[in-house]
Design an enzyme around this catalytic site. Structure first.
Site, PDB file in Angstrom:
ATOM      1  N   ARG A   1      97.521  43.563  58.462  1.00  0.00           N
ATOM      2  CA  ARG A   1      97.273  43.998  57.554  1.00  0.00           C
ATOM      3  C   ARG A   1      97.368  45.439  57.070  1.00  0.00           C
ATOM      4  NH1 ARG A   1      92.597  46.064  61.760  1.00  0.00           N
ATOM      5  NH2 ARG A   1      92.343  47.959  60.532  1.00  0.00           N
TER       6      ARG A   1
ATOM      7  N   CYS B   1     105.303  52.582  72.332  1.00  0.00           N
ATOM      8  CA  CYS B   1     105.667  52.505  73.591  1.00  0.00           C
ATOM      9  C   CYS B   1     104.689  51.873  74.466  1.00  0.00           C
ATOM     10  CB  CYS B   1     106.825  53.163  74.606  1.00  0.00           C
ATOM     11  SG  CYS B   1     107.391  51.939  75.962  1.00  0.00           S
TER      12      CYS B   1
ATOM     13  N   GLN C   1      88.932  58.476  60.030  1.00  0.00           N
ATOM     14  CA  GLN C   1      89.514  57.403  60.962  1.00  0.00           C
ATOM     15  C   GLN C   1      90.353  56.435  60.608  1.00  0.00           C
ATOM     16  OE1 GLN C   1      85.058  56.793  62.707  1.00  0.00           O
ATOM     17  NE2 GLN C   1      84.922  57.923  61.144  1.00  0.00           N
TER      18      GLN C   1
ATOM     19  N   HIS D   1      92.160  57.980  64.485  1.00  0.00           N
ATOM     20  CA  HIS D   1      92.818  56.547  64.835  1.00  0.00           C
ATOM     21  C   HIS D   1      94.078  56.223  65.167  1.00  0.00           C
ATOM     22  CE1 HIS D   1      87.810  55.507  65.138  1.00  0.00           C
ATOM     23  NE2 HIS D   1      88.200  56.644  66.255  1.00  0.00           N
TER      24      HIS D   1
ATOM     25  N   ASP E   1      94.692  53.300  57.334  1.00  0.00           N
ATOM     26  CA  ASP E   1      96.012  52.817  56.151  1.00  0.00           C
ATOM     27  C   ASP E   1      96.977  53.279  55.808  1.00  0.00           C
ATOM     28  OD1 ASP E   1      94.373  54.230  54.679  1.00  0.00           O
ATOM     29  OD2 ASP E   1      92.725  52.826  54.604  1.00  0.00           O
TER      30      ASP E   1
ATOM     31  N   GLY F   1      82.039  58.342  53.456  1.00  0.00           N
ATOM     32  CA  GLY F   1      82.665  56.780  53.801  1.00  0.00           C
ATOM     33  C   GLY F   1      83.019  56.167  54.668  1.00  0.00           C
ATOM     34  N   THR F   2      82.059  57.164  55.895  1.00  0.00           N
ATOM     35  CA  THR F   2      82.009  55.667  57.426  1.00  0.00           C
ATOM     36  C   THR F   2      80.050  55.716  57.954  1.00  0.00           C
ATOM     37  OG1 THR F   2      82.520  56.422  59.601  1.00  0.00           O
ATOM     38  CG2 THR F   2      81.749  58.579  58.473  1.00  0.00           C
ATOM     39  N   SER F   3      80.594  54.801  58.673  1.00  0.00           N
ATOM     40  CA  SER F   3      78.930  54.035  58.762  1.00  0.00           C
ATOM     41  C   SER F   3      78.578  55.232  60.411  1.00  0.00           C
ATOM     42  CB  SER F   3      79.484  53.203  59.617  1.00  0.00           C
ATOM     43  OG  SER F   3      80.242  52.562  60.189  1.00  0.00           O
TER      44      SER F   3
HETATM   45  C1  BJW Z   1      81.855  53.144  50.880  1.00  0.00           C
HETATM   46  C2  BJW Z   1      82.332  52.655  49.775  1.00  0.00           C
HETATM   47  C3  BJW Z   1      82.713  53.130  49.001  1.00  0.00           C
HETATM   48  C4  BJW Z   1      81.410  51.020  51.890  1.00  0.00           C
HETATM   49  N1  BJW Z   1      82.646  54.361  48.707  1.00  0.00           N
HETATM   50  N2  BJW Z   1      81.722  54.461  51.067  1.00  0.00           N
HETATM   51  C5  BJW Z   1      79.388  58.015  72.583  1.00  0.00           C
HETATM   52  C6  BJW Z   1      78.169  57.002  72.607  1.00  0.00           C
HETATM   53  C7  BJW Z   1      78.581  55.628  72.912  1.00  0.00           C
HETATM   54  C8  BJW Z   1      79.505  55.011  72.491  1.00  0.00           C
HETATM   55  C9  BJW Z   1      81.034  55.331  72.712  1.00  0.00           C
HETATM   56  C10 BJW Z   1      80.294  56.902  72.823  1.00  0.00           C
HETATM   57  N3  BJW Z   1      82.113  57.766  72.967  1.00  0.00           N
HETATM   58  C11 BJW Z   1      82.626  56.695  73.148  1.00  0.00           C
HETATM   59  C12 BJW Z   1      81.894  55.570  72.396  1.00  0.00           C
HETATM   60  C13 BJW Z   1      82.729  53.881  73.041  1.00  0.00           C
HETATM   61  C14 BJW Z   1      83.629  53.551  72.109  1.00  0.00           C
HETATM   62  C15 BJW Z   1      82.350  53.757  70.511  1.00  0.00           C
HETATM   63  O1  BJW Z   1      82.242  55.391  69.664  1.00  0.00           O
HETATM   64  N4  BJW Z   1      81.662  52.245  70.649  1.00  0.00           N
HETATM   65  C16 BJW Z   1      80.319  52.446  69.533  1.00  0.00           C
HETATM   66  C17 BJW Z   1      80.694  51.661  68.789  1.00  0.00           C
HETATM   67  C18 BJW Z   1      79.332  52.033  70.587  1.00  0.00           C
HETATM   68  N5  BJW Z   1      84.047  54.862  70.764  1.00  0.00           N
HETATM   69  C19 BJW Z   1      85.843  54.534  71.383  1.00  0.00           C
HETATM   70  O2  BJW Z   1      86.257  53.967  72.219  1.00  0.00           O
HETATM   71  C20 BJW Z   1      86.677  55.429  71.131  1.00  0.00           C
HETATM   72  N6  BJW Z   1      87.155  55.850  72.340  1.00  0.00           N
HETATM   73  C21 BJW Z   1      87.115  57.346  73.168  1.00  0.00           C
HETATM   74  O3  BJW Z   1      85.570  57.468  73.277  1.00  0.00           O
HETATM   75  O4  BJW Z   1      87.759  57.219  74.132  1.00  0.00           O
HETATM   76  C22 BJW Z   1      87.274  58.511  75.292  1.00  0.00           C
HETATM   77  C23 BJW Z   1      87.046  57.024  76.799  1.00  0.00           C
HETATM   78  C24 BJW Z   1      87.689  56.290  76.917  1.00  0.00           C
HETATM   79  C25 BJW Z   1      87.670  54.849  77.818  1.00  0.00           C
HETATM   80  C26 BJW Z   1      85.909  55.563  78.377  1.00  0.00           C
HETATM   81  C27 BJW Z   1      85.222  56.264  78.018  1.00  0.00           C
HETATM   82  C28 BJW Z   1      85.503  56.945  77.060  1.00  0.00           C
HETATM   83  C29 BJW Z   1      87.678  55.123  70.465  1.00  0.00           C
HETATM   84  C30 BJW Z   1      87.526  54.628  69.184  1.00  0.00           C
HETATM   85  C31 BJW Z   1      88.330  53.103  68.590  1.00  0.00           C
HETATM   86  C32 BJW Z   1      87.671  53.003  67.602  1.00  0.00           C
HETATM   87  N7  BJW Z   1      88.522  52.162  66.663  1.00  0.00           N
HETATM   88  C33 BJW Z   1      88.591  50.944  65.503  1.00  0.00           C
HETATM   89  C34 BJW Z   1      89.666  50.266  65.151  1.00  0.00           C
HETATM   90  C35 BJW Z   1      90.731  50.947  64.972  1.00  0.00           C
HETATM   91  C36 BJW Z   1      92.374  50.237  64.718  1.00  0.00           C
HETATM   92  C37 BJW Z   1      91.811  49.085  63.338  1.00  0.00           C
HETATM   93  O5  BJW Z   1      91.791  49.240  61.946  1.00  0.00           O
HETATM   94  O6  BJW Z   1      91.343  47.835  64.354  1.00  0.00           O
HETATM   95  O7  BJW Z   1      88.511  52.198  64.955  1.00  0.00           O
HETATM   96  S1  BJW Z   1      87.351  50.377  65.237  1.00  0.00           S
HETATM   97  C38 BJW Z   1      86.871  50.458  63.911  1.00  0.00           C
HETATM   98  O8  BJW Z   1      85.175  51.803  63.312  1.00  0.00           O
HETATM   99  C39 BJW Z   1      87.901  51.504  62.734  1.00  0.00           C
HETATM  100  C40 BJW Z   1      87.575  52.932  62.303  1.00  0.00           C
HETATM  101  O9  BJW Z   1      88.178  54.214  62.387  1.00  0.00           O
HETATM  102  C41 BJW Z   1      85.885  52.934  63.339  1.00  0.00           C
HETATM  103  C42 BJW Z   1      84.951  53.304  62.383  1.00  0.00           C
HETATM  104  O10 BJW Z   1      84.141  52.866  60.900  1.00  0.00           O
HETATM  105  P1  BJW Z   1      84.114  52.988  59.236  1.00  0.00           P
HETATM  106  O11 BJW Z   1      85.304  53.867  59.150  1.00  0.00           O
HETATM  107  O12 BJW Z   1      82.811  54.468  59.761  1.00  0.00           O
HETATM  108  O13 BJW Z   1      83.869  51.865  59.021  1.00  0.00           O
HETATM  109  P2  BJW Z   1      83.018  51.115  58.922  1.00  0.00           P
HETATM  110  O14 BJW Z   1      83.311  49.702  58.025  1.00  0.00           O
HETATM  111  O15 BJW Z   1      81.831  51.275  59.917  1.00  0.00           O
HETATM  112  O16 BJW Z   1      81.868  51.236  57.488  1.00  0.00           O
HETATM  113  C43 BJW Z   1      82.083  51.448  56.122  1.00  0.00           C
HETATM  114  C44 BJW Z   1      81.597  52.786  55.308  1.00  0.00           C
HETATM  115  O17 BJW Z   1      81.383  52.705  54.472  1.00  0.00           O
HETATM  116  C45 BJW Z   1      79.530  52.186  55.464  1.00  0.00           C
HETATM  117  O18 BJW Z   1      79.324  53.075  55.741  1.00  0.00           O
HETATM  118  C46 BJW Z   1      79.701  51.960  53.649  1.00  0.00           C
HETATM  119  O19 BJW Z   1      78.225  51.811  52.957  1.00  0.00           O
HETATM  120  C47 BJW Z   1      80.520  52.647  53.156  1.00  0.00           C
HETATM  121  N8  BJW Z   1      81.304  52.733  52.178  1.00  0.00           N
HETATM  122  N9  BJW Z   1      82.018  51.501  50.288  1.00  0.00           N
HETATM  123  C48 BJW Z   1      81.690  55.555  49.999  1.00  0.00           C
HETATM  124  N10 BJW Z   1      83.233  53.015  47.990  1.00  0.00           N
HETATM  125 ZN    ZN Z   2     109.299  52.977  75.979  1.00  0.00          ZN
END
Ligand code: BJW
Ligand code: ZN
Length: 250
Positions: free
Chosen positions: A77, A134, A108, A126, A111, A193-195
């Site tokens: 990536r 480490c 979030q 994130h 990049d 731009g977030t879901s």
């Molecule tokens: C356009 C466009 C254009 C297209 N212009 N727009 C409360 C309720 C339920 C669950 C939880 C909760 N609290 C915590 C959780 C668990 C979990 C979670 O949320 N799960 C849900 C999925 C159900 N959260 C976590 O685990 C988080 N940690 C946490 O809460 O810690 C405390 C804790 C720890 C232990 C136990 C309990 C609590 C951490 C979340 C980490 C997310 N990580 C990722 C991967 C990062 C690394 C990598 O890149 O590989 O982050 S997942 C992925 O999703 C990435 C993103 O930042 C994140 C969000 O995605 P995003 O940015 O919204 O993108 P898309 O693709 O989903 O959407 C794109 C959008 O753009 C769309 O809407 C399009 O329409 C739009 N679009 N073109 C404008 N041109």
């Molecule tokens: Zn170390």
């Protein structure tokens, strides 16, 4: 109501945009889509990361089970990102930081495109693909644009991992608290731009709204947040954000 390139921007929003002192922008993968960065869950006809299901490889379990596979995914990536540039939406937000007395940019995205566009003090919820940390002492090291990185920690010699937040992992210390404070104190909040499926990031617009801010979503698709927003601008970030500034001048 102004009709610009088929996006209807209300006079109410433009008035608030002209007069606001405290603004918060929350961005997600969609803001980088027009730069060529795949999103996670699609929407707006954008490409989605393929090859490996991201919720498997971007998981805390995978770091423990197969760190080399995790690095392979992030190295791939980074290589892709290296050739990509900020788009009009990143540049527009970078210009907003001097337009408002208090401007906070919370992303979030991992990049680094906001920073390349000139944004400073970006709150990266994130983590960053341009950093490694480490697995033992959590010491961090930057990864340069050429992509050279060490496998071991410079302080203790243990393996390093990508400095990003995977599902089930905690956000960087203080990042959400700082973002939540900005959400509580802003007058105008843009959600771009977030879901809005991943928490706690998705809670920020709710916090802003509950604290009295006007919330505006910019996205080509409807999201679970759309109903909560005062205004929804349906379109691509790179097209809509410059229109807001242009319309506010008129
Ligand atoms: C356009 C466009 C254009 C297209 N212009 N727009 C409360 C309720 C339920 C669950 C939880 C909760 N609290 C915590 C959780 C668990 C979990 C979670 O949320 N799960 C849900 C999925 C159900 N959260 C976590 O685990 C988080 N940690 C946490 O809460 O810690 C405390 C804790 C720890 C232990 C136990 C309990 C609590 C951490 C979340 C980490 C997310 N990580 C990722 C991967 C990062 C690394 C990598 O890149 O590989 O982050 S997942 C992925 O999703 C990435 C993103 O930042 C994140 C969000 O995605 P995003 O940015 O919204 O993108 P898309 O693709 O989903 O959407 C794109 C959008 O753009 C769309 O809407 C399009 O329409 C739009 N679009 N073109 C404008 N041109
Ligand atoms: Zn170390």
């Amino acid at each position: 109501m102004q009709l610009l390139n088929q996006v209807m921007i209300s006079g109410n929003l433009l008035e608030r945009f002209r007069n606001a002192e405290r603004l918060l922008a929350l961005t997600g993968a969609g803001i980088s889509a027009e730069s060529g960065v795949p999103t996670f869950r699609g929407g707006g006809d954008t490409a989605v990361w393929k090859g490996m299901p991201f919720d498997v490889v971007s998981s805390a379990q995978m770091v423990n089970r197969d760190l080399p596979a995790v690095w392979e995914w992030f190295d791939y990536r980074r290589q892709l990102l290296n050739a990509l540039k900020p788009n009009a939406a990143h540049l527009e937000l970078a210009s907003w930081q001097s337009r408002f007395r208090n401007f906070n940019l919370v992303t979030q995205n991992i990049d680094g495109l906001h920073q390349l566009a000139g944004s400073r003090d970006v709150i990266e919820l994130h983590g960053s693909i341009w950093s490694a940390r480490c697995t033992t002492c959590h010491s961090r090291q930057q990864i340069n644009r050429e992509g050279e990185r060490a496998d071991a920690c410079l302080d203790c010699g243990d393996p390093v991992r990508p400095d990003v937040v995977l599902f089930g992992e905690m956000l960087p210390a203080g990042a959400f608290e700082t973002a939540a404070e900005a959400a509580r104190s802003c007058e105008l909040c843009f959600v771009i731009g977030t879901s809005a499926l991943v928490y706690p990031a998705a809670a920020l617009p709710e916090i802003a709204r509950d604290s009295g801010a006007f919330v505006c979503e910019v996205n080509p698709e409807i999201t679970p947040l759309s109903n909560l927003c005062h205004e929804v601008l349906t379109g691509k970030a790179g097209e809509v954000l410059p229109l807001i500034s242009a319309a506010a001048k008129v």
